[in-house]
Each structure stands twice: as structure tokens, then as C-alpha cells.
Design a protein around this motif. Structure first.
Motif, PDB file in Angstrom:
ATOM      1  N   SER A   1       9.206 -32.092 -16.829  1.00 48.13           N
ATOM      2  CA  SER A   1       9.140 -30.815 -17.531  1.00 48.13           C
ATOM      3  C   SER A   1       9.726 -29.684 -16.698  1.00 48.13           C
ATOM      4  O   SER A   1       9.899 -28.579 -17.196  1.00 48.13           O
ATOM      5  CB  SER A   1       7.693 -30.495 -17.890  1.00 48.13           C
ATOM      6  OG  SER A   1       6.902 -30.441 -16.721  1.00 48.13           O
ATOM      7  N   GLY A   2      10.038 -29.964 -15.426  1.00 52.94           N
ATOM      8  CA  GLY A   2      10.612 -28.935 -14.570  1.00 52.94           C
ATOM      9  C   GLY A   2      11.029 -29.489 -13.220  1.00 52.94           C
ATOM     10  O   GLY A   2      10.772 -30.646 -12.891  1.00 52.94           O
TER      11      GLY A   2
ATOM     12  N   GLU B   1      19.064 -25.748  -8.751  1.00 55.61           N
ATOM     13  CA  GLU B   1      18.164 -24.795  -9.397  1.00 55.61           C
ATOM     14  C   GLU B   1      18.685 -23.360  -9.222  1.00 55.61           C
ATOM     15  O   GLU B   1      18.725 -22.575 -10.179  1.00 55.61           O
ATOM     16  CB  GLU B   1      16.764 -24.935  -8.812  1.00 55.61           C
ATOM     17  CG  GLU B   1      15.733 -24.015  -9.432  1.00 55.61           C
ATOM     18  CD  GLU B   1      14.354 -24.221  -8.835  1.00 55.61           C
ATOM     19  OE1 GLU B   1      13.376 -24.083  -9.593  1.00 55.61           O
ATOM     20  OE2 GLU B   1      14.229 -24.515  -7.628  1.00 55.61           O
TER      21      GLU B   1
ATOM     22  N   ASP C   1      15.587 -17.038 -19.022  1.00 58.88           N
ATOM     23  CA  ASP C   1      14.665 -18.045 -18.488  1.00 58.88           C
ATOM     24  C   ASP C   1      14.635 -19.323 -19.318  1.00 58.88           C
ATOM     25  O   ASP C   1      14.552 -20.423 -18.771  1.00 58.88           O
ATOM     26  CB  ASP C   1      13.244 -17.476 -18.373  1.00 58.88           C
ATOM     27  CG  ASP C   1      13.128 -16.436 -17.272  1.00 58.88           C
ATOM     28  OD1 ASP C   1      13.982 -16.430 -16.362  1.00 58.88           O
ATOM     29  OD2 ASP C   1      12.180 -15.625 -17.322  1.00 58.88           O
ATOM     30  N   GLU C   2      14.689 -19.193 -20.609  1.00 63.31           N
ATOM     31  CA  GLU C   2      14.676 -20.382 -21.478  1.00 63.31           C
ATOM     32  C   GLU C   2      15.930 -21.225 -21.259  1.00 63.31           C
ATOM     33  O   GLU C   2      15.866 -22.451 -21.150  1.00 63.31           O
ATOM     34  CB  GLU C   2      14.555 -19.971 -22.952  1.00 63.31           C
ATOM     35  CG  GLU C   2      14.439 -21.158 -23.883  1.00 63.31           C
ATOM     36  CD  GLU C   2      14.322 -20.738 -25.344  1.00 63.31           C
ATOM     37  OE1 GLU C   2      14.552 -21.622 -26.196  1.00 63.31           O
ATOM     38  OE2 GLU C   2      14.013 -19.571 -25.636  1.00 63.31           O
TER      39      GLU C   2
ATOM     40  N   HIS D   1      17.738 -21.242 -18.551  1.00 66.86           N
ATOM     41  CA  HIS D   1      17.617 -21.816 -17.204  1.00 66.86           C
ATOM     42  C   HIS D   1      16.760 -23.077 -17.206  1.00 66.86           C
ATOM     43  O   HIS D   1      17.135 -24.080 -16.599  1.00 66.86           O
ATOM     44  CB  HIS D   1      17.046 -20.779 -16.233  1.00 66.86           C
ATOM     45  CG  HIS D   1      16.615 -21.367 -14.931  1.00 66.86           C
ATOM     46  ND1 HIS D   1      17.496 -21.940 -14.034  1.00 66.86           N
ATOM     47  CD2 HIS D   1      15.385 -21.495 -14.382  1.00 66.86           C
ATOM     48  CE1 HIS D   1      16.817 -22.386 -12.987  1.00 66.86           C
ATOM     49  NE2 HIS D   1      15.546 -22.131 -13.181  1.00 66.86           N
ATOM     50  N   ARG D   2      15.624 -23.047 -17.888  1.00 67.88           N
ATOM     51  CA  ARG D   2      14.727 -24.219 -17.933  1.00 67.88           C
ATOM     52  C   ARG D   2      15.445 -25.447 -18.488  1.00 67.88           C
ATOM     53  O   ARG D   2      15.305 -26.552 -17.970  1.00 67.88           O
ATOM     54  CB  ARG D   2      13.473 -23.921 -18.760  1.00 67.88           C
ATOM     55  CG  ARG D   2      12.394 -23.193 -18.014  1.00 67.88           C
ATOM     56  CD  ARG D   2      11.077 -23.165 -18.790  1.00 67.88           C
ATOM     57  NE  ARG D   2      11.207 -22.602 -20.131  1.00 67.88           N
ATOM     58  CZ  ARG D   2      11.145 -21.309 -20.417  1.00 67.88           C
ATOM     59  NH1 ARG D   2      10.954 -20.429 -19.460  1.00 67.88           N
ATOM     60  NH2 ARG D   2      11.258 -20.888 -21.660  1.00 67.88           N
ATOM     61  N   ASP D   3      16.205 -25.259 -19.531  1.00 64.63           N
ATOM     62  CA  ASP D   3      16.938 -26.375 -20.135  1.00 64.63           C
ATOM     63  C   ASP D   3      18.142 -26.780 -19.283  1.00 64.63           C
ATOM     64  O   ASP D   3      18.403 -27.963 -19.073  1.00 64.63           O
ATOM     65  CB  ASP D   3      17.413 -26.007 -21.544  1.00 64.63           C
ATOM     66  CG  ASP D   3      16.263 -25.815 -22.514  1.00 64.63           C
ATOM     67  OD1 ASP D   3      15.169 -26.370 -22.281  1.00 64.63           O
ATOM     68  OD2 ASP D   3      16.457 -25.095 -23.523  1.00 64.63           O
TER      69      ASP D   3
END
Length: 156
Positions: A64-65, A111, A122-123, A125-127
Motif C-alpha cells: 500500500s506504500g 520516492e 499527493d494522490e 504521488h501515491r500511485d
């Protein structure tokens, strides 16, 4: 549906735009991989193989990260600590760092690059960061396969 499709296209475009960066990051561990192949020709070393990289890729695809991926590598390093020094893989030292530490450093670099490319979204970046890490790990399996045939060692 159109928005999701457009987002996926945008992410894929960003991933492709970072291919050179990911390959440069991979080159940082190439000397370590070459040393692993040299060690693998000596009977007392446990071979580091494509299965370790593929297991990391599988863990990354389910993560998840980034911190979850780093934790998986730290787990592998910890497992190595309980082994004889001559049978270590993730925790084998090359110069000043272990293979596991080097891969964690590369993941942190990926990262940072993802944050830079995401421009504060941010969204996105997460993906993006997870996709970039998966692409990096795919490149690593390709490089491993190449080295296994050119250096004549290692497991598949």
C-alpha cells in the motif's frame, strides 16, 4: 470512467518518462550483482537468484506504500542475520553497504523523484511511486537475467 482512464494514461506517461532515471538507479547495484554472481560460483555461498527479486516484486505489487516495501526488505535483511555469514544474500556486505541497504536507498530515491514529478499532487504521488518501484524491479529482473547468462552463474 473517463477520469480514471485519463489518470492511468497520465501515470503511464510519467512512468515511461522516468525510464532513464530508473535504469541509472539500477546501475548503482550492478557491481553488487556482479559480485553476487562471482560468489555464487563458490560452493559455500547461497545463491541470490531471480526468485528473491520476483518475491520483492510481488510484495511491491501488493504493497500500500513505500514503507511497506522497505519493511519487507528489512525483514529479508533480518532473516539473513540469523544465517551463517557465508550464506547471506540481502545482508551480504559490498563495500560500505549491504545489498538490502542499497536497494532501500534506491527505493527512497525513487520516492523522492516521484514527489518531484508529481508537483505536489499527493494522490498522484501515491500511485506513481508504486508504479515506478514496480518498473524498477522489472528492470532488475531483466538485468539479472542478462548477467546470469553473461557471467555464467546464479539461479533462475
Amino acid at each position: 470512467m473517463g477520469t480514471t482512464y485519463n489518470k492511468e494514461l497520465h501515470i503511464e506517461k510519467l512512468v515511461k518518462s522516468q525510464a532513464d532515471f530508473l535504469i541509472q538507479e539500477l546501475e548503482k547495484i550492478e557491481p553488487m550483482m556482479e559480485a553476487v554472481f562471482k560468489d555464487n560460483t563458490r560452493i559455500e555461498y547461497t545463491e541470490f537468484g531471480n526468485s528473491q527479486i520476483r518475491n520483492l516484486l510481488k510484495a511491491a505489487s501488493q504493497a500500500s506504500g513505500v514503507n511497506e516495501i522497505v519493511l519487507y526488505i528489512q525483514y529479508q535483511i533480518g532473516r539473513d542475520n540469523s544465517r551463517n555469514i557465508r550464506t547471506r544474500t540481502w545482508n551480504r556486505t559490498f563495500g560500505k553497504e549491504t545489498l538490502g541497504e542499497a536497494v532501500i536507498a534506491i527505493i527512497r530515491n525513487i520516492e523522492r523523484k516521484s514527489k518531484e514529478v508529481s508537483d505536489g499532487d499527493d494522490e498522484l504521488h501515491r500511485d506513481l511511486v508504486l508504479r515506478l518501484i514496480e518498473r524498477f524491479l522489472n528492470y532488475w529482473t531483466w538485468k539479472y537475467s542478462y548477467l546470469s547468462t553473461t557471467m555464467g552463474g546464479g539461479r533462475r
